[in-house]
Design a protein around this motif. Sequence first.
Motif, mmCIF file in Angstrom:
data_model
loop_
_atom_site.group_PDB
_atom_site.id
_atom_site.type_symbol
_atom_site.label_atom_id
_atom_site.label_comp_id
_atom_site.label_asym_id
_atom_site.label_seq_id
_atom_site.Cartn_x
_atom_site.Cartn_y
_atom_site.Cartn_z
ATOM 1 N N ILE A 18 76.713 22.876 -7.607
ATOM 2 C CA ILE A 18 77.001 24.243 -8.035
ATOM 3 C C ILE A 18 78.376 24.266 -8.704
ATOM 4 N N TRP A 26 75.672 33.129 -5.774
ATOM 5 C CA TRP A 26 75.519 32.165 -4.678
ATOM 6 C C TRP A 26 75.850 32.817 -3.337
ATOM 7 N N LEU A 56 73.359 23.932 -1.765
ATOM 8 C CA LEU A 56 73.823 24.979 -0.850
ATOM 9 C C LEU A 56 72.913 24.958 0.373
ATOM 10 N N VAL A 75 78.586 25.113 0.345
ATOM 11 C CA VAL A 75 78.253 24.786 -1.040
ATOM 12 C C VAL A 75 78.800 23.393 -1.358
#
Length: 180
Positions: A18, A26, A56, A75
Amino acid sequence: MEIVLYPDPVLRLKAKRIEDPFEPHWIEMGREMLALMYATSGVGLAAPQVGISHCLFVMNPTGDAKNRESEMILVNPVITKKTGKEWGQEGCLSFPGIYSDVMRGIEIIVEAVRIRFDDDGEPKAEEIAFAAQDFMARVIQHELDHLSGILFIDRFTPADKIRVKQSLEELERRHRETVG
Ligand code: ZN
């Protein structure tokens, strides 16, 4: 948002990193995944298990929604150190009804960006490194495997693979029916 069951191909993909963990998207996803995890009596849930192949996962080793201290949205997590090995029983929300022993590290060091909500529900994201042991370490290793497309059945003993074969075939049959 729904839980994706084995053998959906998304579970075998390597999840993408990410780029911006601070993006509201998110944070919202983490919040929804936690709610879904509690609703299905899980202790951990990785993004590929809701069809999103990104790095995640959420967890709460106590399984208790009121125990906010044990709740985590992580994450881009990585394990930087692993010590010891032990067998312990695991289940997985993508494999309903299947449980087996899996060998995992006993103590690990994890680095990640943690998203958390303060008492007013305001999200904060921070880079963290922390140690985890025993069951919590097991949950993290299980969820991290999901981000690499590795499933807990891959780590079963040959005897346990035979034991769960019929249950897996049943899930495969149901999947074929769903996708037509
Ligand atoms: Zn799982």
